[in-house]
Design a protein around this motif. Structure first.
Motif, short mmCIF file in Angstrom:
data_model
loop_
_atom_site.label_atom_id
_atom_site.label_comp_id
_atom_site.label_asym_id
_atom_site.label_seq_id
_atom_site.Cartn_x
_atom_site.Cartn_y
_atom_site.Cartn_z
N TYR A 27 29.89 24.94 23.65
CA TYR A 27 30.50 25.51 22.44
C TYR A 27 32.02 25.48 22.54
O TYR A 27 32.58 25.64 23.62
N ASP A 28 32.66 25.34 21.39
CA ASP A 28 34.13 25.39 21.35
C ASP A 28 34.65 26.74 21.85
O ASP A 28 35.73 26.81 22.42
N TRP A 29 33.89 27.80 21.62
CA TRP A 29 34.32 29.14 22.02
C TRP A 29 33.81 29.51 23.42
O TRP A 29 33.99 30.65 23.87
N GLY A 30 33.20 28.56 24.12
CA GLY A 30 32.67 28.83 25.46
C GLY A 30 33.72 29.31 26.44
O GLY A 30 33.41 30.03 27.39
N TRP A 31 34.97 28.94 26.21
CA TRP A 31 36.06 29.38 27.07
C TRP A 31 36.15 30.90 27.12
O TRP A 31 36.57 31.48 28.12
N LEU A 32 35.75 31.57 26.02
CA LEU A 32 35.84 33.03 25.97
C LEU A 32 34.90 33.68 26.98
O LEU A 32 35.29 34.58 27.73
N VAL A 33 33.66 33.21 27.04
CA VAL A 33 32.69 33.74 28.01
C VAL A 33 33.21 33.49 29.41
O VAL A 33 33.22 34.38 30.27
N SER A 34 33.66 32.28 29.65
CA SER A 34 34.19 31.91 30.97
C SER A 34 35.41 32.76 31.34
O SER A 34 35.53 33.22 32.48
N SER A 35 36.29 32.99 30.40
CA SER A 35 37.50 33.78 30.66
C SER A 35 37.17 35.21 31.05
O SER A 35 37.78 35.77 31.96
N VAL A 36 36.21 35.81 30.37
CA VAL A 36 35.80 37.18 30.71
C VAL A 36 35.22 37.21 32.11
O VAL A 36 35.54 38.11 32.91
N GLU A 37 34.39 36.23 32.45
CA GLU A 37 33.80 36.19 33.80
C GLU A 37 34.88 36.05 34.87
O GLU A 37 34.82 36.70 35.91
N TRP A 38 35.89 35.21 34.62
CA TRP A 38 36.98 35.05 35.58
C TRP A 38 37.80 36.34 35.69
O TRP A 38 38.21 36.72 36.79
N CYS A 39 38.02 37.00 34.58
CA CYS A 39 38.77 38.25 34.59
C CYS A 39 38.05 39.31 35.43
O CYS A 39 38.66 40.00 36.25
N VAL A 40 36.74 39.40 35.26
CA VAL A 40 35.95 40.37 36.04
C VAL A 40 35.99 40.01 37.52
O VAL A 40 36.09 40.89 38.38
N PHE A 41 35.92 38.73 37.82
CA PHE A 41 36.01 38.27 39.21
C PHE A 41 37.32 38.76 39.84
O PHE A 41 37.33 39.32 40.93
N VAL A 42 38.43 38.55 39.15
CA VAL A 42 39.73 38.97 39.66
C VAL A 42 39.77 40.49 39.83
O VAL A 42 40.20 41.00 40.86
N CYS A 43 39.30 41.22 38.83
CA CYS A 43 39.30 42.68 38.90
C CYS A 43 38.48 43.18 40.09
O CYS A 43 38.94 44.02 40.86
N ASN A 44 37.26 42.67 40.22
CA ASN A 44 36.39 43.16 41.29
C ASN A 44 36.90 42.79 42.68
O ASN A 44 36.87 43.61 43.59
N HIS A 45 37.39 41.60 42.86
CA HIS A 45 37.88 41.20 44.17
C HIS A 45 39.20 41.90 44.51
O HIS A 45 39.45 42.20 45.68
N ASN A 46 40.01 42.18 43.51
CA ASN A 46 41.27 42.86 43.76
C ASN A 46 41.04 44.32 44.16
O ASN A 46 41.59 44.78 45.14
N ALA A 47 40.22 45.01 43.40
CA ALA A 47 40.03 46.44 43.63
C ALA A 47 38.96 46.75 44.68
O ALA A 47 39.07 47.74 45.41
N ARG A 48 37.93 45.91 44.77
CA ARG A 48 36.78 46.23 45.60
C ARG A 48 36.65 45.37 46.85
O ARG A 48 35.83 45.64 47.70
N GLY A 49 37.38 44.29 46.94
CA GLY A 49 37.36 43.44 48.12
C GLY A 49 36.18 42.48 48.12
O GLY A 49 35.43 42.36 47.15
N ALA A 50 36.00 41.80 49.24
CA ALA A 50 34.98 40.76 49.37
C ALA A 50 33.56 41.30 49.23
O ALA A 50 32.66 40.59 48.81
N GLN A 51 33.36 42.55 49.58
CA GLN A 51 32.02 43.15 49.50
C GLN A 51 31.82 43.88 48.17
O GLN A 51 31.07 44.84 48.08
N TRP A 52 32.47 43.41 47.13
CA TRP A 52 32.48 44.09 45.84
C TRP A 52 31.08 44.33 45.28
O TRP A 52 30.85 45.31 44.60
#
Length: 192
Positions: free
Chosen positions: A82-107
């Motif tokens: 989908y043309d808007w598929g970037w939005l789903v992907s962007s949210v997943e990447w944002c959550v990845f950054v949030c969880n690894h930043n605040a919670r570490g590798a064992q998030w």
């Protein structure tokens, strides 16, 4: 972290997954090739975690690599669908950054104080299924290869989309939690 971590069995499986995702991307318009390769990458996603625990080869690099490969694979598929598929992907990447930043590798193991619905989704999330199902629907794999009636294909999309919406709610919760973490962290820095 020593160089030997890069050669841990689960990480080698991760490198194979990267290769499978890249080949899948090249063969996107050929469902008979794309699906087996992409699904094999998803299956190996479970194998690498099992191998890491079984062989006691867990590492921060491996935890990071696993999620990066997941996000690259799903992001590629969502963006191709989908043309808007970037939005789903962007949210997943944002959550990845949030969880690894605040919670570490064992998030993945740090949600014990989270709401029950967040714990349940984080323990059993299967974000790969909806985009694969949508690919099968768009490329008529479900009807041609599996002889699935259209009503069943649509029902599958609705059920999986409901699950993805629940996943989005958890992702939103993770992002909001991270923003709270950042504001508390800043207040503590000002006090010191």
């Amino acid at each position: 972290m020593g160089f030997h971590v890069f050669l841990y069995v689960p990480n080698v499986i991760g490198y194979i997954r990267i290769l499978l995702v890249l080949i899948s991307w090249i063969l996107y318009n050929y469902p008979e090739n794309f699906l087996p390769l992409y699904v094999l990458s998803i299956i190996l996603d479970g194998v690498d975690g099992w191998a890491a625990r079984r062989l006691q080869q867990t590492s921060r690099f491996g935890a990071w690599l696993d999620v990066v490969i997941d996000n690259v694979g799903r992001g590629m598929l969502w963006n191709m669908l989908y043309d808007w598929g970037w939005l789903v992907s962007s949210v997943e990447w944002c959550v990845f950054v949030c969880n690894h930043n605040a919670r570490g590798a064992q998030w993945k193991n740090t949600f014990i104080e989270s709401p029950v619905w967040v714990q349940a989704v984080m323990a059993k999330a299967g974000l790969h299924v909806l985009p694969v199902w949508l690919y099968g629907y768009q490329h008529e794999v479900l009807s041609l290869a599996f002889d699935a009636p259209n009503w069943l294909q649509i029902l599958g999309i609705l059920v999986l989309a409901a699950g993805r919406l629940l996943g989005f709610a958890v992702e939103t919760w993770c992002i909001v939690s991270h923003l709270k973490f950042l504001s508390l962290d800043e207040e503590e820095e000002k006090e010191n």
